[in-house]
Design a protein around this motif. Structure first.
Motif, PDB file in Angstrom:
ATOM      1  N   ARG A  92       0.055  13.678  -5.145  1.00 31.63           N
ATOM      2  CA  ARG A  92      -0.985  14.225  -6.007  1.00 31.63           C
ATOM      3  C   ARG A  92      -1.745  15.348  -5.325  1.00 31.63           C
ATOM      4  N   GLU A  93      -2.041  15.178  -4.056  1.00 33.17           N
ATOM      5  CA  GLU A  93      -2.874  16.143  -3.330  1.00 33.17           C
ATOM      6  C   GLU A  93      -2.080  17.292  -2.712  1.00 33.17           C
ATOM      7  N   PHE A  94      -0.835  17.018  -2.304  1.00 29.50           N
ATOM      8  CA  PHE A  94      -0.066  18.050  -1.601  1.00 29.50           C
ATOM      9  C   PHE A  94       1.040  18.656  -2.456  1.00 29.50           C
ATOM     10  N   GLY A  95       1.318  18.018  -3.596  1.00 30.63           N
ATOM     11  CA  GLY A  95       2.343  18.556  -4.480  1.00 30.63           C
ATOM     12  C   GLY A  95       3.560  17.656  -4.572  1.00 30.63           C
ATOM     13  N   GLU A  96       4.216  17.668  -5.727  1.00 32.48           N
ATOM     14  CA  GLU A  96       5.359  16.795  -5.960  1.00 32.48           C
ATOM     15  C   GLU A  96       6.514  17.079  -5.001  1.00 32.48           C
ATOM     16  N   LYS A  97       6.625  18.303  -4.548  1.00 36.45           N
ATOM     17  CA  LYS A  97       7.741  18.651  -3.668  1.00 36.45           C
ATOM     18  C   LYS A  97       7.319  18.793  -2.209  1.00 36.45           C
TER      19      LYS A  97
ATOM     20  N   GLY B 119       0.442  13.975   4.886  1.00 35.27           N
ATOM     21  CA  GLY B 119       0.574  15.416   4.716  1.00 35.27           C
ATOM     22  C   GLY B 119       0.204  16.248   5.917  1.00 35.27           C
ATOM     23  N   THR B 120      -0.667  15.719   6.785  1.00 39.76           N
ATOM     24  CA  THR B 120      -1.204  16.541   7.875  1.00 39.76           C
ATOM     25  C   THR B 120      -0.990  15.976   9.274  1.00 39.76           C
ATOM     26  N   GLY B 121      -0.805  14.674   9.384  1.00 36.27           N
ATOM     27  CA  GLY B 121      -0.719  14.066  10.704  1.00 36.27           C
ATOM     28  C   GLY B 121      -2.059  13.950  11.386  1.00 36.27           C
ATOM     29  N   LYS B 122      -3.143  14.119  10.627  1.00 33.64           N
ATOM     30  CA  LYS B 122      -4.485  14.053  11.187  1.00 33.64           C
ATOM     31  C   LYS B 122      -5.373  13.128  10.371  1.00 33.64           C
ATOM     32  N   ILE B 123      -6.453  12.671  11.003  1.00 34.72           N
ATOM     33  CA  ILE B 123      -7.443  11.866  10.303  1.00 34.72           C
ATOM     34  C   ILE B 123      -8.809  12.129  10.921  1.00 34.72           C
ATOM     35  N   LEU B 124      -9.828  12.093  10.100  1.00 32.83           N
ATOM     36  CA  LEU B 124     -11.201  12.245  10.581  1.00 32.83           C
ATOM     37  C   LEU B 124     -11.743  10.862  10.923  1.00 32.83           C
ATOM     38  N   LEU B 125     -12.127  10.671  12.178  1.00 29.61           N
ATOM     39  CA  LEU B 125     -12.629   9.380  12.642  1.00 29.61           C
ATOM     40  C   LEU B 125     -13.980   9.534  13.324  1.00 29.61           C
ATOM     41  N   LYS B 126     -14.780   8.506  13.217  1.00 29.36           N
ATOM     42  CA  LYS B 126     -16.006   8.422  14.008  1.00 29.36           C
ATOM     43  C   LYS B 126     -15.714   7.581  15.241  1.00 29.36           C
TER      44      LYS B 126
ATOM     45  N   GLY C  19      -7.222   3.100   4.604  1.00 32.12           N
ATOM     46  CA  GLY C  19      -6.941   2.957   3.184  1.00 32.12           C
ATOM     47  C   GLY C  19      -5.862   3.911   2.704  1.00 32.12           C
ATOM     48  N   ASN C  20      -5.465   3.756   1.454  1.00 36.39           N
ATOM     49  CA  ASN C  20      -4.398   4.577   0.898  1.00 36.39           C
ATOM     50  C   ASN C  20      -4.746   6.063   0.848  1.00 36.39           C
ATOM     51  N   THR C  21      -6.010   6.384   0.566  1.00 37.28           N
ATOM     52  CA  THR C  21      -6.408   7.789   0.498  1.00 37.28           C
ATOM     53  C   THR C  21      -6.264   8.463   1.856  1.00 37.28           C
ATOM     54  N   ASP C  22      -6.781   7.802   2.894  1.00 35.09           N
ATOM     55  CA  ASP C  22      -6.620   8.346   4.244  1.00 35.09           C
ATOM     56  C   ASP C  22      -5.146   8.451   4.611  1.00 35.09           C
ATOM     57  N   ALA C  23      -4.365   7.424   4.247  1.00 36.97           N
ATOM     58  CA  ALA C  23      -2.936   7.438   4.577  1.00 36.97           C
ATOM     59  C   ALA C  23      -2.234   8.594   3.872  1.00 36.97           C
ATOM     60  N   GLY C  24      -2.612   8.866   2.635  1.00 40.19           N
ATOM     61  CA  GLY C  24      -2.027  10.000   1.916  1.00 40.19           C
ATOM     62  C   GLY C  24      -2.298  11.311   2.626  1.00 40.19           C
ATOM     63  N   PHE C  25      -3.512  11.441   3.179  1.00 46.45           N
ATOM     64  CA  PHE C  25      -3.866  12.648   3.919  1.00 46.45           C
ATOM     65  C   PHE C  25      -3.075  12.734   5.224  1.00 46.45           C
TER      66      PHE C  25
ATOM     67  N   CYS D 183       0.798  -1.227   0.000  1.00 48.78           N
ATOM     68  CA  CYS D 183       0.000   0.000   0.000  1.00 48.78           C
ATOM     69  C   CYS D 183       0.831   1.279   0.000  1.00 48.78           C
ATOM     70  N   GLY D 184       2.090   1.185   0.407  1.00 50.00           N
ATOM     71  CA  GLY D 184       2.916   2.378   0.517  1.00 50.00           C
ATOM     72  C   GLY D 184       3.047   3.185  -0.764  1.00 50.00           C
ATOM     73  N   PRO D 185       3.348   2.534  -1.902  1.00 53.80           N
ATOM     74  CA  PRO D 185       3.465   3.320  -3.134  1.00 53.80           C
ATOM     75  C   PRO D 185       2.190   4.100  -3.461  1.00 53.80           C
ATOM     76  N   GLY D 186       1.035   3.488  -3.257  1.00 55.49           N
ATOM     77  CA  GLY D 186      -0.226   4.179  -3.507  1.00 55.49           C
ATOM     78  C   GLY D 186      -0.457   5.316  -2.546  1.00 55.49           C
ATOM     79  N   ALA D 187      -0.148   5.099  -1.267  1.00 55.78           N
ATOM     80  CA  ALA D 187      -0.342   6.144  -0.264  1.00 55.78           C
ATOM     81  C   ALA D 187       0.552   7.356  -0.560  1.00 55.78           C
ATOM     82  N   PHE D 188       1.819   7.106  -0.876  1.00 59.49           N
ATOM     83  CA  PHE D 188       2.717   8.209  -1.202  1.00 59.49           C
ATOM     84  C   PHE D 188       2.317   8.876  -2.509  1.00 59.49           C
ATOM     85  N   GLY D 189       1.783   8.082  -3.455  1.00 61.03           N
ATOM     86  CA  GLY D 189       1.317   8.660  -4.709  1.00 61.03           C
ATOM     87  C   GLY D 189       0.171   9.627  -4.500  1.00 61.03           C
ATOM     88  N   ILE D 190      -0.767   9.254  -3.644  1.00 58.77           N
ATOM     89  CA  ILE D 190      -1.893  10.144  -3.323  1.00 58.77           C
ATOM     90  C   ILE D 190      -1.399  11.382  -2.592  1.00 58.77           C
ATOM     91  N   PHE D 191      -0.452  11.195  -1.665  1.00 58.11           N
ATOM     92  CA  PHE D 191       0.127  12.329  -0.944  1.00 58.11           C
ATOM     93  C   PHE D 191       0.708  13.352  -1.920  1.00 58.11           C
TER      94      PHE D 191
END
Length: 507
Positions: free
Chosen positions: A110-115, A223-230, A214-220, A100-108
């Protein structure tokens, strides 16, 4: 009674005084008002205090919280949370692996920028472990991609492997992520640990909130060190009684899953307590929490005690703050088990809740045995199997594959003497019993993997396995049949060529 359930509903309370016995598993059970008393220990206790509220009928009321609620309240910087709250949670540790790591970093990116840079390179743990010892080029490429990201982001805890021919030539390589996290000191009471793997819940054994994402949450999170949880509601499982010498934690969790079903704890916390739990080692507690996801659980958790503290403090100097459920905390259900009356069980194909007594399956002929994975590939799992092999003095009748979870476990297999064996190591006993030589540490065939994965089910065979899932195709072939079992039961079955109750060889 073997088990009983306590409803917390103020409206409906179903009860049954039927004895659950040793060979029957009813779903209903007895009402009880007993509460489990936590042990007093010498540690700083975090108590997230609930606000006082006035009521014209009840007066001043303090609302208690469960362990999970307290951890999430602290991590969200709130004084109180209740089940159903949607909250932003600060993450202490994020783990990812080669799948899952490659996908998580890929989403990171994509959403936060290549650099963009990750929120904290010292709170991210990257562990290659799933598809490692294979010639599959795409699987190998996943590890290369992870290496590139970790170098770019200066990730401190990247447990790399470059020489696939000899894992011992890679001092940083660990093996199965859930066991490595604990061994390397990344599991600490009171913290929030997330991982891109459903069995991240294993770390709940240390009294922390741990769950898979999931990878999308991991990507977030990267970038932020946070997650939205119920906030999940909590089910409590109280296990009391002396643990019979022929039972292991795998029997306990298969018993529980069989009781509540694979959907019985959907998006709920499973909190384990009681005198039996207090007697378990950390590795056995990890086994218990590892499979809460097989019941649909959001997370599993065990109150930390001296056993927890000794393990953690020997592996990390990072300070931690344990929490415990309040006496007036609300649980959606309580289940009670008298462990002294339980017997060895298996989960028959093709579901972890398809529970049966091991002795009831003695006519099931098997083709192989697999001992390994995050569930059943720890040091104590191999010691247990070796102990049974040694006690029997027999050789296995079917191919028996041994896959240590981590490099440390592999070394233990070759170095630690098995109690009562006259100083023999697990490896020596396994060789005498005719088992396959313990292989390189990884997730191995637990989830199938590429066709050349060691011990993969490439034919429609019957396998007794210490792993965690037995769905069609899980270990490779879609027509394979997997019986989930404890290391004791797996070893006993290897000796007979049939599913076997370990009491045939253990006194």
């Amino acid at each position: 009674m073997a088990s009983s359930v306590i409803s917390s509903s103020p409206f409906v309370c179903k009860s049954s005084k039927k004895d659950l016995g040793l060979s029957s598993f009813p779903k209903s059970s007895q009402i009880s008002v007993n509460r489990c008393q936590k042990k007093s220990i010498s540690r700083k206790i975090v108590s997230v205090m609930a606000p006082q509220r006035s009521s014209s009928t009840t007066g001043s009321v303090k609302t208690g919280m469960t362990m999970t609620e307290k951890i999430l309240a602290k991590a969200s910087e709130k004084s109180q949370v209740v089940p159903g709250d949607n909250i932003w949670v600060n993450v202490d540790v994020l783990m990812t692996h080669d799948v899952c790591g490659p996908g998580a970093f890929g989403i990171f990116k994509r959403e936060f920028g290549e650099k963009a840079k990750v929120w904290d390179p010292e709170k991210i743990v990257v562990i290659p472990d799933h598809y490692i010892f294979t010639t599959d080029k795409r699987a190998n490429r996943n590890v290369d991609i992870m290496r590139e990201h970790c170098r770019e982001q200066n990730i401190k805890y990247f447990y790399d492997i470059t020489d696939l021919g000899d894992f011992r030539a890679n001092p940083d390589y660990k093996g199965v992520c859930h066991v490595a996290l604990a061994q390397e000191g990344h599991c600490r009471p009171g913290e929030v640990l997330l991982g891109t793997d459903s069995h991240t819940c294993t770390a709940g054994a240390f009294g922390q909130f741990a769950t898979g994402i999931g990878n999308t949450d991991a990507g977030f999170v990267l970038g932020t060190g946070k997650i939205l949880l119920k906030v999940p509601p909590t089910m409590r499982f109280i296990l009391d009684g002396e643990m019979p010498s022929y039972l292991q934690a795998k029997d306990l969790i298969l018993q529980i899953i069989g009781e509540i079903s694979v959907a019985g704890a959907t998006y709920k916390t499973m909190e384990f307590s009681g005198t039996t739990i207090e007697s378990l080692t950390m590795e056995e507690r990890m086994t218990l929490c590892n499979m809460v996801v097989e019941a649909g659980g959001k997370n599993g958790v065990i109150p930390p005690d001296a056993t927890t503290f000794n393990y953690v403090e020997n592996r990390t100097s990072v300070p931690f703050e344990p929490v415990y459920s309040d006496g007036n905390a609300s649980f959606v259900a309580d289940y009670r088990f008298d462990v002294s009356k339980l017997e060895p069980v298996v989960a028959k194909p093709h579901s972890p809740d398809n529970r049966a007594l091991a002795r009831e399956c003695k006519d099931v002929k098997i083709d192989r045995v697999y001992i390994g994975s995050c569930t059943g590939g720890k040091t104590e799992d191999f010691v247990a199997a070796a102990k049974l092999f040694h006690a029997s003095g027999k050789k296995v009748k079917v191919p028996t594959f041994l896959v240590p979870a981590t490099q440390k476990v592999w070394m233990d297999v070759y170095a630690l003497p098995v109690p009562g064996s006259g100083g023999k190591t697990c490896a020596q006993i396994f060789e005498e019993a005719g088992c396959d030589t313990p292989t390189s540490p990884s997730c191995g065939a637990c989830l199938g993997g590429p066709a050349d994965t060691y011990a993969r089910l490439n034919e429609p065979q019957v396998c007794v396995s210490t792993t965690n899932r037995n769905f069609p195709g899980r270990m490779g072939h879609k027509e394979g049949q997997i019986y989930l079992a404890s290391p004791y039961t797996a070893a006993a079955s290897a000796l007979t060529g049939h599913v076997t109750d370990p009491r045939e060889f253990l006194q």
